[in-house]
Design an enzyme around this catalytic site. Structure first.
Site, short mmCIF file in Angstrom:
data_model
loop_
_atom_site.label_atom_id
_atom_site.label_comp_id
_atom_site.label_asym_id
_atom_site.label_seq_id
_atom_site.Cartn_x
_atom_site.Cartn_y
_atom_site.Cartn_z
N TYR A 149 75.77 -3.68 -63.92
CA TYR A 149 75.92 -4.38 -65.19
C TYR A 149 74.69 -4.07 -66.03
O TYR A 149 73.56 -4.23 -65.57
CB TYR A 149 76.03 -5.89 -64.95
CG TYR A 149 76.12 -6.73 -66.21
CD1 TYR A 149 75.06 -7.53 -66.61
CD2 TYR A 149 77.27 -6.72 -66.98
CE1 TYR A 149 75.14 -8.31 -67.76
CE2 TYR A 149 77.37 -7.50 -68.14
CZ TYR A 149 76.29 -8.29 -68.52
OH TYR A 149 76.37 -9.06 -69.66
N ASP A 244 67.93 1.17 -65.14
CA ASP A 244 68.02 -0.16 -65.72
C ASP A 244 67.26 -1.12 -64.81
O ASP A 244 67.78 -1.54 -63.77
CB ASP A 244 69.49 -0.57 -65.86
CG ASP A 244 69.61 -2.00 -66.38
OD1 ASP A 244 70.75 -2.42 -66.68
OD2 ASP A 244 68.58 -2.70 -66.49
N LYS A 272 63.97 -10.03 -68.66
CA LYS A 272 63.75 -11.10 -67.70
C LYS A 272 62.26 -11.40 -67.44
O LYS A 272 61.62 -12.10 -68.23
CB LYS A 272 64.50 -10.80 -66.41
CG LYS A 272 66.05 -10.72 -66.64
CD LYS A 272 66.79 -10.45 -65.37
CE LYS A 272 68.24 -10.12 -65.63
NZ LYS A 272 69.09 -11.30 -65.88
P1 KE4 Z 1 70.68 -9.73 -70.96
O1 KE4 Z 1 71.34 -9.21 -72.20
O2 KE4 Z 1 71.54 -10.77 -70.25
O3 KE4 Z 1 69.25 -10.23 -71.21
O4 KE4 Z 1 70.47 -8.51 -69.93
C1 KE4 Z 1 71.60 -7.76 -69.56
C2 KE4 Z 1 71.33 -7.10 -68.22
C3 KE4 Z 1 71.04 -5.76 -68.19
N1 KE4 Z 1 70.77 -5.13 -67.03
C4 KE4 Z 1 70.77 -5.81 -65.85
C5 KE4 Z 1 70.46 -5.07 -64.58
C6 KE4 Z 1 71.06 -7.19 -65.83
O5 KE4 Z 1 71.06 -7.85 -64.64
C7 KE4 Z 1 71.34 -7.85 -67.02
C8 KE4 Z 1 71.69 -9.34 -67.07
N2 KE4 Z 1 71.84 -9.98 -65.83
C9 KE4 Z 1 72.77 -11.08 -65.79
C10 KE4 Z 1 72.75 -11.67 -64.38
N3 KE4 Z 1 73.41 -10.85 -63.46
C11 KE4 Z 1 72.44 -12.12 -66.82
C12 KE4 Z 1 73.11 -13.46 -66.61
C13 KE4 Z 1 74.15 -13.72 -67.64
O6 KE4 Z 1 74.90 -12.78 -68.02
O7 KE4 Z 1 74.23 -14.91 -68.06
#
Ligand code: KE4
Length: 432
Positions: A149, A244, A272
Site C-alpha cells: 500500500y 516506500d 509517520k
Molecule cells: P498516508 O497518506 O496514510 O500518510 O501514507 C500512506 C502510506 C504510504 N506507504 C505506506 C507503506 C503506508 O503504510 C502508508 C499508510 N499506512 C496506513 C496503515 N497501513 C495508514 C493508515 C490509514 O490508512 O488510516
C-alpha cells in the site's frame, strides 16, 4: 474465565452520530473495524504505550497511530517542541529554518537521500515519487507488488493493501482503467515475475515501487536476494527503484529498512515517524532525479502545508529523542522480548500460525503454511484473527483491527506492557 464487560456506551453514541456526518463514521476506512466486525472505540487520550477510550477503558496500544508513535504517545519532548513552535506561528507558507533542519537530518541519516522534499502525507510522497520517476525517465508504466500500500493515489490503488485489501477493494472504483493499466502489480518476493514484466514491456517501465518490508498485508519478510534482484533489474532496464519507507523509515533503523537490506534505491518515501504524529510525508533520493522537480525542473509537486513548522518541530524532536535514547537498539530488544514470550504460547496452544517480526514491527497470521506474499496472507484464517482481536481487546490489548496491517512497538512498551500482553494472549490463544 468470564471477563467484566467492557463498557462502550459513549463510543457507540459517538459512532452513531459520526455515521450521520462522516462516510462510514471514520476519516480513514481501516479505523472502522469492518474487517473484524463490531464498532470502533473512540480515543479520549493516549500516553506512553496506553490509549484510553471515551468510556475509560485502557489498552496497551500496538497500532501506535499506524507507526508515528515510536516513542510512545505524547512524548514530553515532542509535546514541548510543538507547543513552542505553535507560539511562533502555526504555518508560514514561507521557507523556515526547521524545514532545513529536518532535511539536513534526513539526508544525514539515509545515505541514498541526497535531496528531500516534505509533503503532508505518505500518499502525497508516493504519488509525487511516481510522477517524478515518470517525468525523469519519460516512461509511463510502473511495477508495484500485490498487497503493498502506497497511499490512495490513483496509480497506486491497484491490488493495494491495508484498508483497500481489508475492504475487498484492492482496485478502487474511480481509478480510470487507462491509468490502472499502466500499473503492473506482481507477487512480492517473485523476482521471476518482475524479470518477465520488464521483458514484456521493454523501455516502458519508469519505476519499481516497493515497501522494502511490507506492512500493509500483515508483515511480509523479503526473501534473500529479492531487493538485490530488483536493483539489478532496474539498472538493466533503465528504471528507477523506489523504496516506500513511509512505515519502515526511521523505525527499522536510523537509515530505515534500506540500511539493513544494503540496497540503495534511487528514491525513497517517508512519513509517520518523521512527523512525530503530525501530518508529514517526504520523498527524496538522487539529486539528479530530485532536481527535475519544480521550481528547478518540469515535474510539478506542491503543498500549502509542506514543511509546516509544527510538523517539522515534532519530527525533529522525535528523531532527536530516538538518537538520544539509543532507540533503535532498544526497539529491537523490546521486539525480541515480545517474540520470545509469544512463540511458546503459540506452540503450547497448537495454533496454526506464522509470527513475523522485523525490529519493532510484527504481525501474526493464523495459517499453517508460510506466508510469502499477499495471496498467502489472504488465505489465512480470518475468523481466528477476529476472535484473537476481540479476545485481546476485552483484556485491554489493542492490535490492528485487520490481519492486513502490522503491529508497532514503541520505546514506551516496557516489561509491564509486554507481560500484560502475553497474559492476555495466553488466555485467548487456547480458545481459537
Ligand atoms: P498516508 O497518506 O496514510 O500518510 O501514507 C500512506 C502510506 C504510504 N506507504 C505506506 C507503506 C503506508 O503504510 C502508508 C499508510 N499506512 C496506513 C496503515 N497501513 C495508514 C493508515 C490509514 O490508512 O488510516
Amino acid at each position: 474465565m468470564s471477563l467484566p464487560a467492557r463498557s462502550t456506551a459513549k463510543s457507540r453514541a459517538l459512532f452513531a452520530e459520526a455515521l450521520n456526518l462522516i462516510p462510514g463514521g471514520v476519516n480513514s476506512p481501516v479505523r472502522a473495524f469492518r474487517n473484524v466486525g463490531g464498532e470502533p472505540f473512540f480515543a479520549a487520550r493516549a500516553a506512553g504505550a496506553t490509549v484510553w477510550d471515551v468510556d475509560g477503558n485502557a489498552y496497551v496500544d500496538y497500532v501506535g497511530t499506524w507507526g508515528p508513535a515510536i516513542l510512545g504517545h505524547a512524548p514530553e519532548a515532542v509535546v514541548r517542541a510543538v507547543a513552542e513552535a505553535a507560539a511562533l506561528g502555526t504555518s508560514f507558507g514561507i521557507p523556515n529554518a526547521r524545514e532545513v533542519d529536518l532535511a539536513r537530518k534526513v539526508v544525514a541519516w539515509v545515505p541514498s537521500v541526497e535531496k528531500v522534499r516534505m509533503t503532508s502525507s505518505g500518499t502525497e510522497a508516493c504519488m509525487a515519487a511516481v510522477r517524478l520517476a515518470r517525468g525523469f525517465t519519460g516512461r509511463e508504466k510502473i511495477i508495484k507488488f500485490e498487497g503493498c500500500y502506497h497511499g490512495h493515489g490513483d496509480s497506486l490503488l491497484v491490488k493495494a493493501g491495508s484498508g483497500a485489501l481489508t475492504h475487498g477493494e484492492p482496485d478502487s472504483a474511480g481509478v480510470p482503467a487507462a491509468l490502472a493499466a499502466l500499473t503492473l502489480s506482481l507477487p512480492f518476493n517473485d523476482l521471476a515475475a518482475v524479470r518477465a514484466a520488464f521483458e514484456a514491456n521493454p523501455g516502458e517501465i519508469a519505476a519499481v515501487i516497493v515497501e522494502p518490508v511490507p506492512g500493509n498485508v500483515g508483515l511480509l519478510l523479503p526473501e534473500l536476494g529479492f531487493h538485490e534482484g530488483l536493483r539489478a533489474l532496474c539498472d538493466a532496464h533503465g528504471a528507477l527503484l523506489i523504496f516506500d519507507e513511509v512505515m519502515t523509515g526511521f523505525r527499522l533503523a536510523k537509515g530505515g529498512a534500506q540500511e539493513g537490506i544494503g540496497v540503495r534505491p534511487d528514491l525513497s518515501t517517508f512519513g509517520k515517524v518523521i512527523g512525530g504524529g503530525l501530518p508529514v510525508g517526504a520523498f527524496g533520493g538522487r539529486a539528479d532525479v530530485m532536481d527535475h522537480l519544480a521550481p528547478l525542473g518540469k515535474v510539478y509537486q506542491a503543498g500549502t502545508l509542506s514543511g509546516n513548522p509544527l510538523a517539522m518541530a515534532a519530527g525533529l524532536a522525535q528523531l532527536a529523542e530516538l538518537e538520544r535514547l539509543d532507540g533503535f537498539r532498544k526497539l529491537e530488544e523490546i521486539g525480541a522480548a515480545l517474540e520470545a514470550g509469544l512463540r511458546p504460547l503459540l506452540a503450547k496452544a497448537r495454533v496454526p500460525s506464522q509470527f513475523h517480526r522485523r525490529g519493532s514491527m510484527f504481525s501474526l497470521f493464523f495459517s499453517a503454511k508460510p506466508v510469502r506474499n499477499c495471496a498467502d496472507a489472504l488465505a489465512s484464517d480470518r475468523e481466528a484473527f477476529k476472535k484473537f482481536f476481540f479476545g485481546l481487546l476485552d483484556r485491554g490489548v489493542y492490535i490492528a483491527p485487520s490481519p492486513f496491517e502490522a503491529g508497532f512497538l514503541s520505546l514506551a512498551h516496557g516489561p509491564e506492557a509486554i507481560e500484560a500482553t502475553l497474559r492476555a494472549a495466553a488466555e485467548v490463544l487456547p480458545t481459537l
